[in-house]
Design a protein around this motif. Sequence first.
Motif, PDB file in Angstrom:
ATOM      1  N   PHE A 144       0.970  -1.803  -0.020  1.00  0.00           N
ATOM      2  CA  PHE A 144       0.733  -0.289  -0.072  1.00  0.00           C
ATOM      3  C   PHE A 144       1.023   1.362   0.348  1.00  0.00           C
ATOM      4  O   PHE A 144       1.498   1.467   1.029  1.00  0.00           O
ATOM      5  CB  PHE A 144      -1.446  -0.134   1.571  1.00  0.00           C
ATOM      6  N   ILE A 145       0.288   2.091  -0.713  1.00  0.00           N
ATOM      7  CA  ILE A 145       1.424   3.588  -1.192  1.00  0.00           C
ATOM      8  C   ILE A 145       0.521   5.029  -1.105  1.00  0.00           C
ATOM      9  O   ILE A 145      -0.217   4.930  -1.632  1.00  0.00           O
ATOM     10  CB  ILE A 145       2.248   3.590  -2.034  1.00  0.00           C
ATOM     11  N   PRO A 146       0.626   5.261   0.255  1.00  0.00           N
ATOM     12  CA  PRO A 146      -0.124   6.093   0.684  1.00  0.00           C
ATOM     13  C   PRO A 146      -0.441   7.623  -0.597  1.00  0.00           C
ATOM     14  O   PRO A 146       0.629   7.216  -1.201  1.00  0.00           O
ATOM     15  CB  PRO A 146      -0.046   6.911   1.586  1.00  0.00           C
TER      16      PRO A 146
ATOM     17  N   ARG B 268      18.534   4.904 -14.917  1.00  0.00           N
ATOM     18  CA  ARG B 268      17.234   4.980 -15.413  1.00  0.00           C
ATOM     19  C   ARG B 268      16.874   4.527 -14.073  1.00  0.00           C
ATOM     20  O   ARG B 268      17.654   4.286 -13.194  1.00  0.00           O
ATOM     21  CB  ARG B 268      17.385   2.756 -15.802  1.00  0.00           C
ATOM     22  N   ARG B 269      15.804   5.635 -14.035  1.00  0.00           N
ATOM     23  CA  ARG B 269      15.060   5.034 -12.627  1.00  0.00           C
ATOM     24  C   ARG B 269      14.043   3.558 -12.354  1.00  0.00           C
ATOM     25  O   ARG B 269      14.315   4.083 -11.310  1.00  0.00           O
ATOM     26  CB  ARG B 269      13.187   5.382 -13.638  1.00  0.00           C
ATOM     27  N   GLU B 270      14.345   2.678 -12.824  1.00  0.00           N
ATOM     28  CA  GLU B 270      14.152   1.050 -12.630  1.00  0.00           C
ATOM     29  C   GLU B 270      15.001   0.783 -12.345  1.00  0.00           C
ATOM     30  O   GLU B 270      14.828  -0.349 -11.480  1.00  0.00           O
ATOM     31  CB  GLU B 270      13.490   0.404 -13.780  1.00  0.00           C
ATOM     32  N   SER B 271      16.659   1.487 -11.762  1.00  0.00           N
ATOM     33  CA  SER B 271      17.173   0.693 -11.073  1.00  0.00           C
ATOM     34  C   SER B 271      17.588   0.927  -9.863  1.00  0.00           C
ATOM     35  O   SER B 271      18.372   0.693  -9.275  1.00  0.00           O
ATOM     36  CB  SER B 271      19.136   1.686 -11.822  1.00  0.00           C
ATOM     37  N   TYR B 272      16.650   2.171  -9.058  1.00  0.00           N
ATOM     38  CA  TYR B 272      16.675   2.208  -7.777  1.00  0.00           C
ATOM     39  C   TYR B 272      15.652   1.453  -7.006  1.00  0.00           C
ATOM     40  O   TYR B 272      14.546   1.626  -7.791  1.00  0.00           O
ATOM     41  CB  TYR B 272      16.299   4.065  -7.334  1.00  0.00           C
ATOM     42  N   ASP B 273      16.016   1.951  -5.437  1.00  0.00           N
ATOM     43  CA  ASP B 273      14.352   0.915  -4.747  1.00  0.00           C
ATOM     44  C   ASP B 273      14.565   2.316  -4.229  1.00  0.00           C
ATOM     45  O   ASP B 273      15.683   3.674  -4.193  1.00  0.00           O
ATOM     46  CB  ASP B 273      15.466  -0.047  -4.008  1.00  0.00           C
ATOM     47  N   VAL B 274      13.094   2.494  -3.235  1.00  0.00           N
ATOM     48  CA  VAL B 274      12.476   3.859  -3.316  1.00  0.00           C
ATOM     49  C   VAL B 274      12.685   3.398  -1.754  1.00  0.00           C
ATOM     50  O   VAL B 274      12.136   2.549  -1.768  1.00  0.00           O
ATOM     51  CB  VAL B 274      11.665   4.228  -3.471  1.00  0.00           C
ATOM     52  N   LEU B 275      12.740   4.214  -0.553  1.00  0.00           N
ATOM     53  CA  LEU B 275      12.292   4.374   0.940  1.00  0.00           C
ATOM     54  C   LEU B 275      11.190   5.378   0.936  1.00  0.00           C
ATOM     55  O   LEU B 275      11.960   6.582   0.665  1.00  0.00           O
ATOM     56  CB  LEU B 275      13.399   3.888   1.700  1.00  0.00           C
ATOM     57  N   ALA B 276      10.341   5.821   1.380  1.00  0.00           N
ATOM     58  CA  ALA B 276       9.632   6.549   1.817  1.00  0.00           C
ATOM     59  C   ALA B 276       8.391   6.915   3.143  1.00  0.00           C
ATOM     60  O   ALA B 276       8.519   5.673   3.519  1.00  0.00           O
ATOM     61  CB  ALA B 276       8.098   7.111   1.007  1.00  0.00           C
TER      62      ALA B 276
ATOM     63  N   HIS C 133       2.893   9.474  -0.683  1.00  0.00           N
ATOM     64  CA  HIS C 133       4.066   8.382  -0.656  1.00  0.00           C
ATOM     65  C   HIS C 133       4.393   8.908  -1.944  1.00  0.00           C
ATOM     66  O   HIS C 133       5.127   9.286  -2.588  1.00  0.00           O
ATOM     67  CB  HIS C 133       4.422   7.640  -0.333  1.00  0.00           C
ATOM     68  N   SER C 134       3.123   8.714  -2.669  1.00  0.00           N
ATOM     69  CA  SER C 134       3.388   7.774  -4.613  1.00  0.00           C
ATOM     70  C   SER C 134       4.143   9.477  -5.024  1.00  0.00           C
ATOM     71  O   SER C 134       4.408  10.007  -5.773  1.00  0.00           O
ATOM     72  CB  SER C 134       2.062   8.022  -4.961  1.00  0.00           C
ATOM     73  N   ALA C 135       2.785  11.004  -4.870  1.00  0.00           N
ATOM     74  CA  ALA C 135       3.747  12.368  -5.343  1.00  0.00           C
ATOM     75  C   ALA C 135       4.771  12.426  -4.647  1.00  0.00           C
ATOM     76  O   ALA C 135       5.536  12.989  -5.613  1.00  0.00           O
ATOM     77  CB  ALA C 135       2.019  13.208  -4.995  1.00  0.00           C
ATOM     78  N   ALA C 136       5.230  12.426  -3.844  1.00  0.00           N
ATOM     79  CA  ALA C 136       6.390  12.900  -2.342  1.00  0.00           C
ATOM     80  C   ALA C 136       7.739  12.245  -3.555  1.00  0.00           C
ATOM     81  O   ALA C 136       8.706  12.618  -4.017  1.00  0.00           O
ATOM     82  CB  ALA C 136       6.809  12.631  -2.361  1.00  0.00           C
TER      83      ALA C 136
END
Length: 139
Positions: A49-51, A85-93, A54-57
């Motif tokens: 679940f992505i609030p 490439r954007r898909e090369s990164y993991d994201v923490l929010a 968080h998605s917009a940030a």
Amino acid sequence: MNQPTLLLMALSLTGCGLFQRPFRPEHAPPAEAAAFQFPLGFPPGEHTFIPSTHSAAVQLAMDDFLPRDARPPRNATPDEVCLMRRESYDVLAKNLSEDVVLVAFTPGKGVCASEGLTLDLGATYAVDVRGWRILAVQR
């Protein structure tokens, strides 16, 4: 040159930027899209679940971290191309407060380069989710 001519020239140069199309994601051809079958309901099992904040940030921070029009240099190594490439990164929010979301980008494990080279890559953003602006960046 007279003043009206200079003004007309200046307006014509800045007008070129007005004709750029906004980014739109690519869609599959109609035949491929028609062949895709959505399941009935959302599939059971683990979900993420992505609030909305968080998605917009994340999108705001990613647009700064790796702008959509960024291109690697001509003599870029394969690892440098991969890291563009954007898909090369993991994201923490994570919410830091009601008004601020922290967004961190780190290269995915085993993506692009050897792990030792990627430890210092990435960035953490503080995003103001009330004014939708980047407060600070830590690289």
